[in-house]
Design a protein around this motif. Structure first.
Motif, PDB file in Angstrom:
ATOM      1  N   ARG A  40       0.839  -1.186   0.000  1.00 41.55           N
ATOM      2  CA  ARG A  40       0.000   0.000   0.000  1.00 41.55           C
ATOM      3  C   ARG A  40       0.885   1.251   0.000  1.00 41.55           C
ATOM      4  O   ARG A  40       1.943   1.262   0.618  1.00 41.55           O
ATOM      5  N   ILE A  41       0.401   2.301  -0.665  1.00 41.90           N
ATOM      6  CA  ILE A  41       1.022   3.619  -0.569  1.00 41.90           C
ATOM      7  C   ILE A  41      -0.081   4.612  -0.235  1.00 41.90           C
ATOM      8  O   ILE A  41      -1.123   4.646  -0.898  1.00 41.90           O
ATOM      9  N   ILE A  42       0.143   5.400   0.803  1.00 37.49           N
ATOM     10  CA  ILE A  42      -0.778   6.467   1.186  1.00 37.49           C
ATOM     11  C   ILE A  42      -0.026   7.785   1.114  1.00 37.49           C
ATOM     12  O   ILE A  42       1.043   7.933   1.721  1.00 37.49           O
ATOM     13  N   GLN A  46       7.344   1.918  -6.785  1.00 38.15           N
ATOM     14  CA  GLN A  46       7.553   1.297  -5.475  1.00 38.15           C
ATOM     15  C   GLN A  46       6.343   0.508  -4.986  1.00 38.15           C
ATOM     16  O   GLN A  46       6.401  -0.149  -3.948  1.00 38.15           O
ATOM     17  N   LEU A  47       5.253   0.558  -5.735  1.00 41.10           N
ATOM     18  CA  LEU A  47       4.047  -0.182  -5.367  1.00 41.10           C
ATOM     19  C   LEU A  47       4.065  -1.551  -6.037  1.00 41.10           C
ATOM     20  O   LEU A  47       4.324  -1.666  -7.234  1.00 41.10           O
ATOM     21  N   ALA A  48       3.789  -2.576  -5.261  1.00 42.86           N
ATOM     22  CA  ALA A  48       3.757  -3.933  -5.810  1.00 42.86           C
ATOM     23  C   ALA A  48       2.602  -4.076  -6.797  1.00 42.86           C
ATOM     24  O   ALA A  48       1.576  -3.394  -6.685  1.00 42.86           O
ATOM     25  N   GLY A  73      -1.002  -3.860  -5.785  1.00 46.20           N
ATOM     26  CA  GLY A  73      -1.048  -3.028  -4.595  1.00 46.20           C
ATOM     27  C   GLY A  73      -1.939  -1.817  -4.794  1.00 46.20           C
ATOM     28  O   GLY A  73      -2.230  -1.412  -5.914  1.00 46.20           O
ATOM     29  N   ARG A  74      -2.361  -1.217  -3.697  1.00 44.84           N
ATOM     30  CA  ARG A  74      -3.311  -0.102  -3.740  1.00 44.84           C
ATOM     31  C   ARG A  74      -2.642   1.199  -3.298  1.00 44.84           C
ATOM     32  O   ARG A  74      -1.864   1.216  -2.336  1.00 44.84           O
ATOM     33  N   LEU A  75      -2.964   2.285  -4.007  1.00 49.25           N
ATOM     34  CA  LEU A  75      -2.476   3.623  -3.665  1.00 49.25           C
ATOM     35  C   LEU A  75      -3.667   4.520  -3.364  1.00 49.25           C
ATOM     36  O   LEU A  75      -4.660   4.506  -4.094  1.00 49.25           O
ATOM     37  N   VAL A  76      -3.573   5.280  -2.277  1.00 49.01           N
ATOM     38  CA  VAL A  76      -4.623   6.214  -1.874  1.00 49.01           C
ATOM     39  C   VAL A  76      -4.009   7.595  -1.699  1.00 49.01           C
ATOM     40  O   VAL A  76      -2.950   7.735  -1.078  1.00 49.01           O
ATOM     41  N   ALA A  77      -4.664   8.596  -2.252  1.00 45.95           N
ATOM     42  CA  ALA A  77      -4.160   9.972  -2.180  1.00 45.95           C
ATOM     43  C   ALA A  77      -5.332  10.926  -2.294  1.00 45.95           C
ATOM     44  O   ALA A  77      -6.504  10.504  -2.390  1.00 45.95           O
ATOM     45  N   GLY A  97       1.969  -2.091 -14.517  1.00 47.72           N
ATOM     46  CA  GLY A  97       2.987  -1.073 -14.240  1.00 47.72           C
ATOM     47  C   GLY A  97       2.453   0.326 -14.045  1.00 47.72           C
ATOM     48  O   GLY A  97       3.229   1.277 -13.907  1.00 47.72           O
ATOM     49  N   ALA A  98       1.123   0.502 -14.005  1.00 48.21           N
ATOM     50  CA  ALA A  98       0.526   1.835 -13.873  1.00 48.21           C
ATOM     51  C   ALA A  98      -0.570   1.816 -12.812  1.00 48.21           C
ATOM     52  O   ALA A  98      -1.110   0.768 -12.458  1.00 48.21           O
TER      53      ALA A  98
END
Length: 220
Positions: free
Chosen positions: A150-152, A167-169, A172-176, A194-195
């Motif tokens: 995860r990336i926050i 850097q996100l697998a 994986g989930r990104l929240v912003a 990759g995106a």
């Protein structure tokens, strides 16, 4: 950032925050509610602002940075769907409030901050073996510890750097929060091919995070 509040007073304020701000606005995940009910938010703000630590508002921390309103934090944590044992990159950890919440949720947290004073406060206010403090530019993340589940990103952005996406697998989930003209919206996305394609899910007032401004003419 010590406070004169008693533990009973702080606990009462957390209870009111949960009942009046979070539960009424789709923050009902038991794990997130439990973490926010236990975390001393007042320890992460200037002592002069401790009395408003649990109000529905952002709080200025200095250096052009703020602590997001509780509802913003709660909605982002719910969207991130944190599970114990996941590796989380927190970009813009400031005074460590969200880092502490993530640790309470069982995550291994890599918290990036570029302001020394804010980092010092975070280390003092948030002591947990699962938090790794990373000093450096926010937009650079923590490539040496990647990949992350995860990336926050703790603030509003206009661009999402490729360095963070990398850097996100996969999966994986990104929240912003992203700025769209005069409006700021919380957004989430899952990495595939990759995106990361961000999808907005709530309009929220979130302060911009330094280092993520868009070039002239750029649009998400």
């Amino acid at each position: 950032m010590a406070t004169k509040f008693s533990e009973i007073t702080a606990a009462e304020m957390r209870s009111v925050m949960i009942d009046s701000q979070l539960r009424t606005n789709d923050v009902i995940d038991p794990a997130v509610i439990g973490a926010m009910a236990a975390a001393p938010r007042e320890a992460h703000v200037p002592a002069t602002l401790a009395s408003v630590a649990y109000m529905d508002r952002a709080i200025a921390l200095g250096h052009g940075r703020v602590l997001n309103a509780p509802l913003v934090t709660g909605r982002m944590l719910v969207a991130a769907a944190i599970r114990p044992g996941q590796r989380v990159l927190l970009v813009g950890s400031a005074t460590g409030y969200t880092a502490g919440l993530l640790a309470r949720l069982g995550a291994e947290v890599h918290a990036v901050e570029e302001q020394d004073e804010l980092m010092a406060t975070a280390k003092s206010a948030t002591v947990h073996d699962n938090i790794h403090w990373v000093a450096g530019p926010l937009a650079a993340g923590a490539p040496g510890a990647a990949p992350f589940d995860r990336i926050i990103i703790e603030g509003a952005i206009e661009t999402l750097p490729d360095a963070l996406v990398a850097q996100l697998a996969d999966g994986g989930r990104l929240v912003a929060a992203r700025r769209e003209g005069a409006v700021t919206r919380l957004a989430e996305g899952v990495k595939a091919g990759g995106a990361v394609a961000l999808r907005s899910f709530a309009d929220m007032d979130v302060a911009p995070l330094p280092g993520f401004a868009a070039p002239a003419g750029f649009k998400f």
